[in-house]
Write a protein that holds these residues in place. Structure first.
Motif, PDB file in Angstrom:
ATOM      1  N   LYS A 429      53.509  29.406  34.755  1.00  0.00           N
ATOM      2  CA  LYS A 429      52.291  29.020  35.457  1.00  0.00           C
ATOM      3  C   LYS A 429      52.213  29.613  36.844  1.00  0.00           C
ATOM      4  O   LYS A 429      51.146  29.927  37.343  1.00  0.00           O
ATOM      5  N   LYS A 430      53.384  29.773  37.497  1.00  0.00           N
ATOM      6  CA  LYS A 430      53.332  30.128  38.908  1.00  0.00           C
ATOM      7  C   LYS A 430      53.199  31.623  39.152  1.00  0.00           C
ATOM      8  O   LYS A 430      52.779  32.036  40.221  1.00  0.00           O
ATOM      9  N   CYS A 431      53.596  32.439  38.172  1.00  0.00           N
ATOM     10  CA  CYS A 431      53.542  33.881  38.435  1.00  0.00           C
ATOM     11  C   CYS A 431      52.145  34.397  38.130  1.00  0.00           C
ATOM     12  O   CYS A 431      51.925  35.082  37.144  1.00  0.00           O
ATOM     13  N   ARG A 432      51.230  34.092  39.021  1.00  0.00           N
ATOM     14  CA  ARG A 432      49.828  34.434  38.805  1.00  0.00           C
ATOM     15  C   ARG A 432      49.565  35.936  38.882  1.00  0.00           C
ATOM     16  O   ARG A 432      48.475  36.393  38.592  1.00  0.00           O
ATOM     17  N   LYS A 433      50.575  36.711  39.323  1.00  0.00           N
ATOM     18  CA  LYS A 433      50.376  38.157  39.410  1.00  0.00           C
ATOM     19  C   LYS A 433      51.101  38.904  38.305  1.00  0.00           C
ATOM     20  O   LYS A 433      51.251  40.120  38.367  1.00  0.00           O
ATOM     21  N   LEU A 434      51.551  38.187  37.297  1.00  0.00           N
ATOM     22  CA  LEU A 434      52.306  38.844  36.227  1.00  0.00           C
ATOM     23  C   LEU A 434      51.412  39.811  35.454  1.00  0.00           C
ATOM     24  O   LEU A 434      50.369  39.428  34.930  1.00  0.00           O
ATOM     25  N   GLU A 454      46.440  31.730  31.177  1.00  0.00           N
ATOM     26  CA  GLU A 454      45.952  31.452  32.520  1.00  0.00           C
ATOM     27  C   GLU A 454      46.508  32.420  33.557  1.00  0.00           C
ATOM     28  O   GLU A 454      46.325  32.224  34.756  1.00  0.00           O
ATOM     29  N   LEU A 455      47.210  33.443  33.094  1.00  0.00           N
ATOM     30  CA  LEU A 455      47.719  34.437  34.041  1.00  0.00           C
ATOM     31  C   LEU A 455      46.676  35.551  34.115  1.00  0.00           C
ATOM     32  O   LEU A 455      46.579  36.366  33.202  1.00  0.00           O
TER      33      LEU A 455
END
Ligand SMILES: *[C@@H]1O[C@H](CO)[C@@H](O)[C@H](O)[C@H]1NC(C)=O
Ligand SMILES: *[C@@H]1O[C@H](CO)[C@@H](O)[C@H](O)[C@H]1NC(C)=O
Ligand SMILES: *[C@@H]1O[C@H](CO)[C@@H](O)[C@H](O)[C@H]1NC(C)=O
Ligand SMILES: *[C@@H]1O[C@H](CO)[C@@H](O)[C@H](O)[C@H]1NC(C)=O
Ligand SMILES: *[C@@H]1O[C@H](CO)[C@@H](O)[C@H](O)[C@H]1NC(C)=O
Ligand SMILES: *[C@@H]1O[C@H](CO)[C@@H](O)[C@H](O)[C@H]1NC(C)=O
Ligand SMILES: *[C@@H]1O[C@H](CO)[C@@H](O)[C@H](O)[C@H]1NC(C)=O
Ligand SMILES: *[C@@H]1O[C@H](CO)[C@@H](O)[C@H](O)[C@H]1NC(C)=O
Ligand SMILES: *[C@@H]1O[C@H](CO)[C@@H](O)[C@H](O)[C@H]1NC(C)=O
Length: 886
Positions: A429-434, A454-455
């Motif tokens: 969830k937290k690696c929005r720049k993946l 959601e990425l």
């Protein structure tokens, strides 16, 4: 007039006094002129260098004088002026010339030895010219130089022994030449040398001279990409001041001297990659480590923590990839306080990644692919918030992935394919720049995590060869996936066609229970659910109709407002500002704006074409007033926009506003919008015209971004907002509406579902709502794709092949001949080369990573360089008439 004369008088007086008092100065002036006389200055950049010039020679282009009196030339810096001709020794008549920089020109001659006559010259920079020939033995004449830069020329032959006489050198740069042979032992005298660069001399087949190790002041040693062979001399550990060591891409063999890394206490960057080195790094590399017990809130473990007073504490980059190293990888590196980059891929390293990696608070990039690492992926990894790339494929990592392994907010690339990892794939969830995630060929079980959908910028997803079960999360179809490989798992259920459309069928194979269009199994419930569940198409349709309904609602709302304002008109709540004599009243406008004159509705409001009493037409955009913008600040903002004068930007003629609405009055263009044109049944515009449209739009955006003050971001670039005049000259409209409606209202409108799913909006908008030029560049890239492919960005038909254009193109161009499949087939083959060039620019503009997108200025240059090639000739019809159609 008379003041001017007096001024001139004083000026000439000053000059004559000056000339009388300082004949040495006039000599320097003559010297400069005589130096200029042998130089070819095609761009006339030295126009100030003239004896009739009003400017003092200290203020001529490239000249700096020492502040002593009388003024005397200290530095001549003529870099990057495309100068050629002869570098004459006359410049040495300048008695105080200290620095001569002629870098980045086209001087085509041997090394100008005669410059050694310049008695006070300390720094000579001839980098990046066309200097040729060998280094003569008389190079020793330059004995007083402290800086000699001959890099990026065509100098050939051996390095002469006499070079060793240049004992005052602090910088010696001979990189990127054609030097050959053995480098002699000439370095013992160079006690002051700080930078030595012999890199990129492919014919320099030599051992690394041992005496380099004596250079106790050397800070930077660059020997990469030449042909150095043999072993790395033990003596290099004498380079006690060294910060940067680059020996990469040579032919070095043997082991790295055991104490080298630890001896170089100031080392910042260590690079021996791409050689034939072998052996292991000593256990005590960067000695001083201690074993301590460390407990994290989640679990406790023992880890290696480097003693803060240990060696290597300045080390930032460690690159040993592509060699034959073996043995345990130096574990201490993973927890150094300044380490940023660790690359050890393609060796035979063993070892594990320690939990103490969480101490590496600056770590950005780790690449360990294709080694023999084992152990688990440590929990500590997830605590490194600067990590953006972690790749460790083709190793023996096992166990479960820690739930936090992708917690770094900047994480972009994860590759753990071909290991023995098991368990469930954690929800990310937290690696929005993946951007890229590969977990292929492991033993993962369970379902594909739905949070992947959601990425926002996830583009490459490879989960093949695992034991995943369950169905493919529907949400994944909203991503712009260019690669989606789930082959050889145990997935089941229906595959949304749009998810896989354009991708090879092999990405789904080996999942016998998957069903759907194009697969061996059709879904048993296909018939009854056909209407409600035919995948993305329906969803897109739904979204589009939602947009339509929302739009209609807006129209209806506008209508009510219109009636009200019409009624209230008498109350005279309207205020107007016209920047051109329009001879129209608000009343005329309101009357003129009705259903018939409406030509479309954007997310921010309706657009009308209104006929003025003079018979001229204007286009009026009606914005519902959202914010509580005061009428004063509204006026300031619109005035700011109305002052824009550019041939590719629609003029704002005026505006009027009441408490409820703002009418922006734009000039009217007869050609309609580019979007209308592209969506028309028979869109056939010659390539040359399309290219000129693209250039015009790019120029308009570049003007908004860089030239206009204040700098503006359009924020609503799409083909519908590009109007065309009768000559197909494009003009951008509806720009910078954020300034008029205010940022909060602008964002909440964009966030409304219909707008935010628009494929003109760059994916990073999903995690960063800030206005940026890069958002415009992305949207422009989408428009350029429309022009190249002759296809609408968002297909509104309900055919199963409808995909947003970026996704569609990305998937196509990755297959053989795919590039030619995306080019608009209505355009003649002769233009294909140019179109491929434009496609390349469009793909760069639509890069997932905002930093990789070019600036609009680069785009303008790129597109212009495509102009005037072969395909332009087609513009002429059979009778020499310009013809627009293909
Ligand atoms: C100025 O330069 C020109 C040619 O460069 C020369 O003919 C002329 O005599 C010079 N004039 C003076 C005043 O030095
Ligand atoms: C050079 O130009 C600057 C600014 O125009 C001026 O202040 C200075 O006096 C000039 N120097 C000489 C030597 O004319
Ligand atoms: C640079 O100089 C070369 C040769 O002197 C000339 O052919 C070329 O046109 C020049 N380029 C520019 C941009 O002025
Ligand atoms: C020489 O000039 C080039 C071009 O400006 C520059 O990149 C380089 O650093 C200069 N060399 C030295 C030693 O300063
Ligand atoms: C050092 O410089 C002297 C002259 O100053 C020269 O004779 C000697 O050969 C140089 N040494 C090397 C190793 O080049
Ligand atoms: C490396 O050295 C070997 C022999 O020692 C030679 O055959 C090979 O061409 C060299 N490679 C390069 C890139 O210089
Ligand atoms: C770290 O090393 C230094 C000297 O090598 C030593 O004096 C110090 O006690 C060590 N610190 C710890 C925490 O072990
Ligand atoms: C997948 O699971 C099956 C049985 O559950 C097992 O036989 C097979 O080896 C597993 N495959 C992989 C790649 O782990
Ligand atoms: C293109 O597809 C191949 C597999 O067909 C894949 O290995 C490769 O990574 C893809 N490249 C890009 C840029 O998508």
């Amino acid at each position: 007039m008379s003041t001017f004369c007096i001024y001139l008088f004083f000026l000439s007086l000053t000059f004559s006094i000056f000339n009388l008092t300082s004949s040495s100065s006039s000599q320097e002036l003559q010297t400069l002129l005589s130096f200029k006389s042998t130089i070819q200055d095609t761009k006339n950049t030295l126009s100030t260098w003239s004896n009739t010039s009003q400017t003092h020679f200290c203020n001529w282009t490239g000249i700096s004088c020492s502040s002593s009196s009388p003024l005397s030339v200290a530095s001549v810096n003529l870099q990057s002026l495309n100068l050629s001709g002869d570098i004459s020794s006359s410049i040495c008549d300048l008695p105080n010339l200290f620095d001569l920089n002629l870098a980045n020109n086209v001087f085509n001659q041997p090394i100008p030895l005669h410059l050694s006559q310049c008695s006070s010259l300390k720094s000579l920079n001839l980098s990046n010219n066309l200097i040729w020939g060998t280094i003569p033995s008389q190079i020793s004449l330059f004995v007083s130089l402290s800086v000699l830069d001959l890099s990026r020329n065509h100098i050939e032959g051996n390095v002469p022994d006499t070079l060793g006489s240049l004992k005052n050198l602090q910088v010696l740069n001979m990189a990127n030449n054609l030097l050959s042979g053995d480098v002699p032992k000439v370095f013992a005298n160079f006690t002051k040398l700080e930078i030595l660069d012999l890199s990129e001399n492919p014919y320099l087949v030599s051992e690394i001279p041992e005496d380099i190790g004596q250079l106790g002041n050397l800070k930077q040693l660059f020997l990469q990409s030449s042909s150095f062979q043999g072993e790395i001399p033990e003596s290099l550990k004498g380079l006690i001041s060294l910060s940067y060591l680059d020996l990469s891409q040579n032919n070095l063999t043997g082991e790295v001297p055991k104490t080298l890394v630890s001896s170089l206490k100031n080392l910042v960057s260590f690079d021996v990659s791409q050689n034939k080195l072998k052996g292991s790094f000593p256990n005590g590399l960067c000695s001083g480590k201690v074993l301590i017990n460390l407990s994290l809130h989640t679990n406790s473990f023992t880890g290696l923590i480097p003693n803060t007073t240990s060696e290597c504490k300045s080390l930032e980059r460690f690159q040993v990839q592509n060699n034959g190293f073996s043995g345990d990888f130096p574990v201490v590196l993973f927890s150094l306080p300044k380490i940023k980059l660790i690359r050890g891929e393609n060796n035979r390293f063993t070892g594990q990644i320690p939990e103490s990696i969480l101490e590496a608070v600056q770590l950005e990039q780790v690449q360990l692919d294709n080694n023999l690492f084992d152990g688990k992926i440590p929990l500590g990894l997830g605590f490194v918030k600067s990590l953006y790339r972690f790749s460790a494929s083709l190793n023996h990592f096992y166990g479960e992935l820690p739930p936090n392994f992708c917690d770094s907010p900047v994480m972009s690339i994860v590759n753990l394919s071909h290991n023995s990892l098991s368990g469930h794939i954690p929800q990310l969830k937290k690696c929005r720049k993946l951007v890229s995630l590969s977990l292929a060929d492991n033993s993962f079980t369970g379902e594909i995590p739905s949070s992947l959908a959601e990425l926002p910028v996830l583009t490459y997803l490879d989960l093949s060869d695992n034991n995943l079960t369950g169905s493919i999360p529907l949400g994944l179809q909203n991503l712009k996936l260019a690669l989606f490989n789930v082959s050889f798992n145990q997935l089941s259920g229906k595959v949304p066609y749009s998810l896989i459309s354009g991708l090879p069928a092999s990405f789904l194979e080996g999942n016998p229970s998957l069903c759907g269009p194009g697969l061996p199994n059709s879904c048993s419930d296909d018939k009854p659910r056909h209407h409600s569940a035919s995948g993305l198409t329906t969803l897109t349709c739904a979204l589009i109709s939602l947009a339509f309904v929302a739009g209609t609602a807006l129209v209806a709302g506008g209508f009510i407002l219109y009636r009200r304002s019409c009624k209230e008109n008498e109350a005279a709540v309207w205020r107007s500002v016209f920047f051109y004599p329009l001879r129209i009243t608000e009343h005329d406008l309101v009357i003129g704006m009705n259903e018939k004159s409406s030509i479309g509705n954007g997310v921010f409001g309706n657009v009308y074409v209104v006929s003025l009493p003079s018979g001229d037409l204007v286009s009026v955009k009606k914005l519902v007033k959202f914010g509580n913008q005061s009428s004063k600040s509204l006026k300031v903002e619109v005035k700011t926009l109305a002052k824009i004068r550019h041939k590719n930007i629609v003029k704002i003629l005026g505006f009027c506003h009441s408490d409820e609405s703002v009418f922006l009055i734009y000039e009217y263009l007869h050609g309609g919008s580019l979007g209308d044109l592209i969506s028309s049944q028979n869109f056939e515009l010659h390539w040359g015209v399309r290219l000129r449209i693209a250039i015009g739009v790019a120029q308009g955006l570049a003007y908004l971004h860089k030239d206009y003050v204040p700098h503006l971001v359009h924020r609503n670039v799409k083909s519908k907002n590009i109007l065309l005049d009768v000559n197909f000259e494009p003009k951008l409209t509806h720009f910078a509406l954020d300034r008029i409606v205010g940022e909060p209202a602008f964002q909440s409108t964009l966030d409304s579902e219909a707008a935010s799913s628009s494929c003109y909006i760059a994916p990073e908008y999903g995690y960063n709502k800030k206005a940026s030029e890069q958002l415009d560049v992305y949207s422009f890239g989408v428009v350029l794709l429309e022009l190249v492919c002759g296809r609408q960005a968002e297909q509104t038909d309900s055919s199963e092949s409808s995909l947003d254009i970026v996704k569609w193109v990305r998937r196509k161009v990755n297959i053989t001949n795919g590039v030619h499949q995306v080019l608009d087939s209505k355009i003649s083959q002769t233009c294909h080369q140019e179109m491929v060039g434009a496609l390349d620019i469009a793909l760069r503009c639509t890069s997932v990573v905002p930093e990789k997108r070019p600036s609009m200025l680069d785009v303008v240059r790129g597109l212009q360089s495509l102009e005037s090639r072969t395909c332009v000739a087609n513009l002429q019809g059979p009778n020499g008439e310009p013809s627009i159609a293909v």
